[in-house]
Design a protein around this motif. Structure first.
Motif, mmCIF file in Angstrom:
data_model
loop_
_atom_site.group_PDB
_atom_site.id
_atom_site.type_symbol
_atom_site.label_atom_id
_atom_site.label_comp_id
_atom_site.label_asym_id
_atom_site.label_seq_id
_atom_site.Cartn_x
_atom_site.Cartn_y
_atom_site.Cartn_z
ATOM 1 N N VAL A 65 0.858 -1.181 0.000
ATOM 2 C CA VAL A 65 0.000 0.000 0.000
ATOM 3 C C VAL A 65 0.899 1.237 0.000
ATOM 4 N N ARG A 66 0.732 2.109 -0.975
ATOM 5 C CA ARG A 66 1.506 3.336 -1.046
ATOM 6 C C ARG A 66 0.639 4.522 -0.643
ATOM 7 N N VAL A 67 1.166 5.344 0.262
ATOM 8 C CA VAL A 67 0.429 6.515 0.730
ATOM 9 C C VAL A 67 1.347 7.729 0.690
ATOM 10 N N GLN A 68 0.733 8.913 0.754
ATOM 11 C CA GLN A 68 1.509 10.139 0.859
ATOM 12 C C GLN A 68 0.768 11.108 1.773
ATOM 13 N N VAL A 69 1.522 11.993 2.442
ATOM 14 C CA VAL A 69 0.906 12.965 3.336
ATOM 15 C C VAL A 69 0.158 14.005 2.513
ATOM 16 N N LYS A 70 -1.116 14.172 2.822
ATOM 17 C CA LYS A 70 -1.957 15.141 2.121
ATOM 18 C C LYS A 70 -1.964 16.486 2.850
ATOM 19 N N THR A 71 -2.131 16.432 4.169
ATOM 20 C CA THR A 71 -2.232 17.644 4.964
ATOM 21 C C THR A 71 -1.667 17.389 6.360
ATOM 22 N N ILE A 72 -1.066 18.409 6.933
ATOM 23 C CA ILE A 72 -0.689 18.382 8.344
ATOM 24 C C ILE A 72 -1.530 19.424 9.058
ATOM 25 N N GLN A 73 -2.092 19.057 10.209
ATOM 26 C CA GLN A 73 -2.927 19.957 10.979
ATOM 27 C C GLN A 73 -2.418 20.021 12.417
ATOM 28 N N PHE A 74 -2.328 21.225 12.963
ATOM 29 C CA PHE A 74 -1.904 21.411 14.342
ATOM 30 C C PHE A 74 -3.122 21.446 15.239
ATOM 31 N N GLY A 75 -2.991 20.848 16.414
ATOM 32 C CA GLY A 75 -4.092 20.846 17.367
ATOM 33 C C GLY A 75 -3.653 21.409 18.698
ATOM 34 N N VAL A 76 -4.632 21.750 19.542
ATOM 35 C CA VAL A 76 -4.321 22.257 20.874
ATOM 36 C C VAL A 76 -3.558 21.189 21.662
ATOM 37 N N GLU A 77 -4.062 19.954 21.646
ATOM 38 C CA GLU A 77 -3.430 18.870 22.395
ATOM 39 C C GLU A 77 -2.734 17.847 21.504
ATOM 40 N N LYS A 78 -3.137 17.738 20.257
ATOM 41 C CA LYS A 78 -2.556 16.742 19.369
ATOM 42 C C LYS A 78 -2.491 17.291 17.960
ATOM 43 N N SER A 79 -1.632 16.720 17.150
ATOM 44 C CA SER A 79 -1.534 17.096 15.749
ATOM 45 C C SER A 79 -1.947 15.908 14.893
ATOM 46 N N ARG A 80 -2.297 16.206 13.651
ATOM 47 C CA ARG A 80 -2.871 15.171 12.788
ATOM 48 C C ARG A 80 -2.183 15.190 11.429
ATOM 49 N N GLU B 69 -7.474 27.996 8.401
ATOM 50 C CA GLU B 69 -8.558 27.033 8.624
ATOM 51 C C GLU B 69 -8.086 25.603 8.384
ATOM 52 N N ILE B 70 -7.142 25.422 7.450
ATOM 53 C CA ILE B 70 -6.620 24.076 7.174
ATOM 54 C C ILE B 70 -5.708 23.602 8.297
ATOM 55 N N LEU B 71 -4.800 24.476 8.721
ATOM 56 C CA LEU B 71 -3.798 24.084 9.712
ATOM 57 C C LEU B 71 -4.345 24.056 11.134
ATOM 58 N N PHE B 72 -5.403 24.847 11.398
ATOM 59 C CA PHE B 72 -5.962 24.926 12.759
ATOM 60 C C PHE B 72 -7.455 24.605 12.702
ATOM 61 N N PRO B 73 -7.820 23.359 12.422
ATOM 62 C CA PRO B 73 -9.243 23.008 12.240
ATOM 63 C C PRO B 73 -10.003 22.952 13.560
ATOM 64 N N LYS B 74 -11.283 23.210 13.482
ATOM 65 C CA LYS B 74 -12.130 23.138 14.688
ATOM 66 C C LYS B 74 -12.138 21.746 15.281
ATOM 67 N N SER B 75 -11.985 20.734 14.432
ATOM 68 C CA SER B 75 -12.029 19.352 14.913
ATOM 69 C C SER B 75 -10.881 19.028 15.868
ATOM 70 N N LEU B 76 -9.824 19.847 15.870
ATOM 71 C CA LEU B 76 -8.702 19.626 16.787
ATOM 72 C C LEU B 76 -8.678 20.656 17.912
ATOM 73 N N GLY B 77 -9.830 21.239 18.195
ATOM 74 C CA GLY B 77 -9.956 22.075 19.396
ATOM 75 C C GLY B 77 -9.852 23.562 19.181
ATOM 76 N N TRP B 78 -9.774 24.039 17.929
ATOM 77 C CA TRP B 78 -9.593 25.475 17.684
ATOM 78 C C TRP B 78 -10.920 26.187 17.530
ATOM 79 N N GLU B 79 -11.047 27.343 18.166
ATOM 80 C CA GLU B 79 -12.232 28.187 18.041
ATOM 81 C C GLU B 79 -11.843 29.461 17.279
ATOM 82 N N ASP B 80 -12.769 29.950 16.449
ATOM 83 C CA ASP B 80 -12.517 31.185 15.688
ATOM 84 C C ASP B 80 -12.505 32.397 16.616
#
Length: 295
Positions: A145-160, A284-295
Motif C-alpha cells: 500500500v503506497r500513501v503520501q501525506v496530504k495535509t498536516i494539521q496542528f491541534g491544541v493537544e494533538k496534531s494530525r 482554517e486548514i492548519l488549525f481546524p475546529k475538529s482539533l480544538g480550535w475556536e474562531d
C-alpha cells in the motif's frame, strides 16, 4: 563486509529495528552482525526516504564505531532497510555504488532545505512528524500500500497527519490489514487512526503534542489577518483578546515556531509588527475546529 546478516538484530530484540532508526532521541549505537557473525556497532547519521518511481525505499546512513577493514575512520555506509520473512526490519549494505552516492546527495540536500519550503508544515517538532509519516509509509509498504501525506494539521493537544492512498487500495482494504499504527510511532506518544477521513482514499493518524498549544493561537492569527492587515504584534492581541502580556508573548513565540509568523531581523525592536505568513484559508486548514480550535 558485504551484507548485514538477515538475522542481525538490535541489542533490545523486543523492539523492531525500524522503530530504533526512526527514534530521533535514540543515542545508543545501532548494533548489527556481519556475515561471519561478528558484532559491529554504528552511529546513526541519517534516515533517507528514496523514491525510485516504482517504490519508496528507506535508507540508513550509519558511521562505523568499530574499525572495519577497507572503511576510513570518517566514512559512513549506506544501508537499505528491508523486511525479512519474519516481518522484522533488517539492514543490508547498498552495493549499487551510484545509488549509494545518490542517497548521500539526498542527505546533503536535506541539510540545505530552506525554511520557506516547510511553510505548511512549519518547524513545530518537524523531525518527529516527518519520522512518524515515514514510519507509517514504510509499514504500509509491507502490504503493498503506497500513501503520501496530504495535509498536516496542528491541534491544541494533538496534531494530525492526513494521508492519501495512492496505490489501488481502499480504506476498507487498509482496515482489513489491521495495521497497528502504534508500532509506527518513533516515540511513546498516543496515536490512533481515523478512517475514513474526508473520502474513501484518505485516513488520518493523530499524535499527542509534546507541549500543548495555547487555544488562542488561532484567534490571534485571525485577528491579525482581519484587523491588522496581516501584521502581528504582542500588544495588539493582549488588548483585543483580553489576555496578559506574558501569555500574548508565548502565543507569538508558538506561532513563530510554527512558521506562521515571521521572525524579527537582528537589531529590530520586539514591538515592530511581523508578517503573518498564512492566508485565511491556510489558517482554517492548519488549525481546524475538529482539533480544538475556536474562531
Amino acid at each position: 563486509m558485504k551484507n548485514a546478516k538477515e538475522n542481525g538484530q538490535q541489542v533490545n530484540n523486543t523492539v523492531d529495528l525500524l522503530d530504533i532508526l526512526l527514534d530521533r532521541d535514540n543515542t545508543d549505537p545501532i548494533v548489527l552482525q556481519d556475515e561471519s557473525g561478528k558484532t559491529l556497532s554504528f552511529a546513526q547519521v541519517a534516515i533517507i526516504p528514496y523514491d525510485t518511481g516504482d517504490e519508496r525505499i528507506l535508507y540508513a546512513v550509519l558511521k562505523p564505531i568499530d574499525r572495519i577493514e577497507g572503511i576510513a575512520d570518517d566514512e559512513a555506509i549506506v544501508f537499505k532497510a528491508v523486511t525479512n520473512e519474519n516481518g522484522d526490519t533488517v539492514l543490508r549494505v547498498e552495493e549499487d555504488e551510484l545509488r549509494a552516492i545518490d542517497v548521500f546527495d539526498k542527505y546533503y540536500d536535506l541539510l540545505n532545505v530552506e525554511k520557506e519550503e516547510l511553510k505548511m508544515i512549519g518547524n513545530f517538532d518537524y523531525g518527529q512528524l516527518q519520522a512518524f509519516a515515514d514510519s507509517i509509509e514504510y509499514k504500509l509498504r509491507i502490504f503493498n500500500v503506497r500513501v503520501q501525506v496530504k495535509t498536516i494539521q496542528f491541534g491544541v493537544e494533538k496534531s494530525r497527519l492526513v494521508f492519501e492512498i495512492i496505490s489501488p487500495h481502499s480504506i476498507a482494504d487498509l482496515m482489513r490489514y489491521e495495521l497497528d499504527v502504534k508500532a509506527c510511532v518513533p516515540t511513546n506518544r498516543t496515536v490512533k487512526v481515523v478512517a475514513p477521513f474526508g473520502n474513501e482514499r484518505q485516513f488520518a493518524a493523530e499524535m499527542d503534542n509534546e507541549q500543548a498549544l495555547d487555544p488562542f493561537c488561532k484567534k490571534a492569527l485571525l485577528y491579525w489577518l482581519k484587523n491588522q492587515n496581516g501584521k502581528a504584534t504582542i500588544a495588539s492581541i493582549q488588548r483585543n483578546l483580553s489576555i496578559g502580556y506574558n501569555r500574548a508573548g508565548r502565543i507569538m513565540d508558538s506561532l513563530q515556531n510554527l512558521n506562521c509568523v515571521g521572525m524579527p531581523n537582528p537589531g529590530e525592536p520586539f514591538s515592530k509588527p511581523l508578517p503573518v505568513k498564512l492566508s485565511m484559508d491556510e489558517v482554517e486548514i492548519l488549525f481546524p475546529k475538529s482539533l480544538g480550535w475556536e474562531d
